[in-house]
Design a protein around this motif. Sequence first.
Motif, mmCIF file in Angstrom:
data_model
loop_
_atom_site.group_PDB
_atom_site.id
_atom_site.type_symbol
_atom_site.label_atom_id
_atom_site.label_comp_id
_atom_site.label_asym_id
_atom_site.label_seq_id
_atom_site.Cartn_x
_atom_site.Cartn_y
_atom_site.Cartn_z
ATOM 1 N N ASP A 181 0.827 -1.216 0.000
ATOM 2 C CA ASP A 181 0.000 0.000 0.000
ATOM 3 C C ASP A 181 0.857 1.261 0.000
ATOM 4 O O ASP A 181 0.753 2.118 0.885
ATOM 5 C CB ASP A 181 -0.941 0.008 1.214
ATOM 6 N N PHE A 182 1.711 1.370 -1.010
ATOM 7 C CA PHE A 182 2.619 2.515 -1.095
ATOM 8 C C PHE A 182 1.851 3.821 -1.271
ATOM 9 O O PHE A 182 0.877 3.900 -2.011
ATOM 10 C CB PHE A 182 3.573 2.329 -2.273
ATOM 11 N N HIS A 183 2.313 4.874 -0.581
ATOM 12 C CA HIS A 183 1.835 6.238 -0.822
ATOM 13 C C HIS A 183 3.045 7.164 -0.853
ATOM 14 O O HIS A 183 4.093 6.881 -0.261
ATOM 15 C CB HIS A 183 0.821 6.681 0.241
ATOM 16 N N SER A 184 2.918 8.275 -1.544
ATOM 17 C CA SER A 184 4.066 9.119 -1.877
ATOM 18 C C SER A 184 4.801 9.676 -0.664
ATOM 19 O O SER A 184 5.999 9.959 -0.734
ATOM 20 C CB SER A 184 3.617 10.273 -2.784
ATOM 21 N N SER A 185 4.109 9.850 0.447
ATOM 22 C CA SER A 185 4.754 10.423 1.637
ATOM 23 C C SER A 185 5.460 9.363 2.488
ATOM 24 O O SER A 185 6.094 9.683 3.489
ATOM 25 C CB SER A 185 3.708 11.145 2.495
ATOM 26 N N GLN A 186 5.363 8.117 2.058
ATOM 27 C CA GLN A 186 5.919 7.011 2.836
ATOM 28 C C GLN A 186 7.446 6.987 2.758
ATOM 29 O O GLN A 186 8.034 7.200 1.697
ATOM 30 C CB GLN A 186 5.342 5.693 2.300
ATOM 31 N N GLN A 187 8.092 6.754 3.883
ATOM 32 C CA GLN A 187 9.546 6.620 3.927
ATOM 33 C C GLN A 187 9.931 5.182 3.588
ATOM 34 O O GLN A 187 9.507 4.245 4.263
ATOM 35 C CB GLN A 187 10.072 6.987 5.322
ATOM 36 N N VAL A 188 10.717 5.023 2.535
ATOM 37 C CA VAL A 188 11.081 3.688 2.061
ATOM 38 C C VAL A 188 12.599 3.585 1.986
ATOM 39 O O VAL A 188 13.269 4.483 1.474
ATOM 40 C CB VAL A 188 10.468 3.405 0.671
ATOM 41 N N LYS A 189 13.122 2.481 2.471
ATOM 42 C CA LYS A 189 14.569 2.262 2.453
ATOM 43 C C LYS A 189 15.056 2.099 1.015
ATOM 44 O O LYS A 189 14.512 1.294 0.259
ATOM 45 C CB LYS A 189 14.910 1.011 3.266
ATOM 46 N N PRO A 190 16.088 2.848 0.606
ATOM 47 C CA PRO A 190 16.603 2.717 -0.768
ATOM 48 C C PRO A 190 17.299 1.376 -0.987
ATOM 49 O O PRO A 190 17.705 0.702 -0.040
ATOM 50 C CB PRO A 190 17.589 3.885 -0.888
ATOM 51 N N LEU A 191 17.436 1.006 -2.251
ATOM 52 C CA LEU A 191 18.067 -0.264 -2.625
ATOM 53 C C LEU A 191 19.307 -0.006 -3.467
ATOM 54 O O LEU A 191 19.388 1.003 -4.182
ATOM 55 C CB LEU A 191 17.099 -1.119 -3.447
ATOM 56 N N ASP A 192 20.254 -0.947 -3.411
ATOM 57 C CA ASP A 192 21.363 -0.838 -4.360
ATOM 58 C C ASP A 192 20.893 -1.350 -5.721
ATOM 59 O O ASP A 192 19.866 -2.027 -5.836
ATOM 60 C CB ASP A 192 22.610 -1.580 -3.869
ATOM 61 N N LEU A 193 21.634 -1.012 -6.749
ATOM 62 C CA LEU A 193 21.195 -1.269 -8.128
ATOM 63 C C LEU A 193 20.994 -2.756 -8.398
ATOM 64 O O LEU A 193 20.005 -3.152 -9.027
ATOM 65 C CB LEU A 193 22.215 -0.692 -9.108
ATOM 66 N N GLU A 194 21.898 -3.577 -7.911
ATOM 67 C CA GLU A 194 21.810 -5.016 -8.184
ATOM 68 C C GLU A 194 20.533 -5.619 -7.606
ATOM 69 O O GLU A 194 19.833 -6.380 -8.282
ATOM 70 C CB GLU A 194 23.036 -5.729 -7.603
ATOM 71 N N ASP A 195 20.227 -5.271 -6.357
ATOM 72 C CA ASP A 195 19.010 -5.791 -5.728
ATOM 73 C C ASP A 195 17.764 -5.275 -6.440
ATOM 74 O O ASP A 195 16.793 -6.013 -6.645
ATOM 75 C CB ASP A 195 18.955 -5.393 -4.250
ATOM 76 N N LEU A 196 17.798 -4.009 -6.806
ATOM 77 C CA LEU A 196 16.642 -3.412 -7.479
ATOM 78 C C LEU A 196 16.371 -4.093 -8.818
ATOM 79 O O LEU A 196 15.227 -4.447 -9.131
ATOM 80 C CB LEU A 196 16.882 -1.916 -7.676
ATOM 81 N N LEU A 197 17.418 -4.295 -9.602
ATOM 82 C CA LEU A 197 17.239 -4.916 -10.917
ATOM 83 C C LEU A 197 16.789 -6.370 -10.795
ATOM 84 O O LEU A 197 15.969 -6.842 -11.587
ATOM 85 C CB LEU A 197 18.533 -4.831 -11.721
#
Length: 255
Positions: A228-244
């Motif tokens: 249930d993502f919303h734009s104001s939500q704080q989300v931990k960033p990912l490194d490129l390899e994990d994201l891809l």
Amino acid sequence: MAIEMGYNLHDACQRYRNSERINLFWGILTGQIEEMVYHHQMRSISQLLQYLIKMKTLYSFQQESISSKAREAIVSEPNSPLPVKVNYRLSLFSMKQYQESAVMHNKLVMTEEQFFESLNNFYTDKTSLQIDELFQSAKQDLQYPKESIAFSLLFMQDDEGRFGKFLSTLIRQINQEKLSYVEQLKPILLGYSLISVSQFSRAIHMIDANISQNELNRYIQWVFSIKDFHSSQQVKPLDLEDLLRRLENCACFKH
């Protein structure tokens, strides 16, 4: 009992891990692959079948119209030329009239030219090589020398739920197109050590300007493992390899 069933399921999936369908099922079951991957494949197959049925209806109606005009010409004006230009747009009235005719009960068969043309018209973003690959795989599936395509037979499974060459080729192309989609993101995101939701969203919009917000949110929820993502939500960033890697297991495609 439940433990035994779970063990048997795991054992069967491992035993038949060479099956692409079993691997997809196991990946979804274990949370490694987004369930929408399966639904996207099934929807893509369904949309193609519906389009081919629509085109069969169109081609049959055209043939019916030409035959009718030919009969009229023979009876009333034997020396008049037959019209060779066919209108591809059917009115609601003429379509309804056709649907009530006996032709609708004929087998779902096209000429090779009609089938090839239908594939070209439906898949405007595919290359000529991809279209030809689908066309040739359809002919391999049907395995008969006639210059016609009984396309309804291409959408059947065998007793073990396996697809034929045509649908297997289509699904492989869908997967290849997804990987190509993901590859386009690499040069855009390559300079970042960690990638935030906003950076990911901008990159997606750069390669897929027509994506809806709902679809983008689905990508975000899967890739960043949130609900249930919303734009104001704080989300931990990912490194490129994990994201891809996460994106490769998502049902992502050009809109």
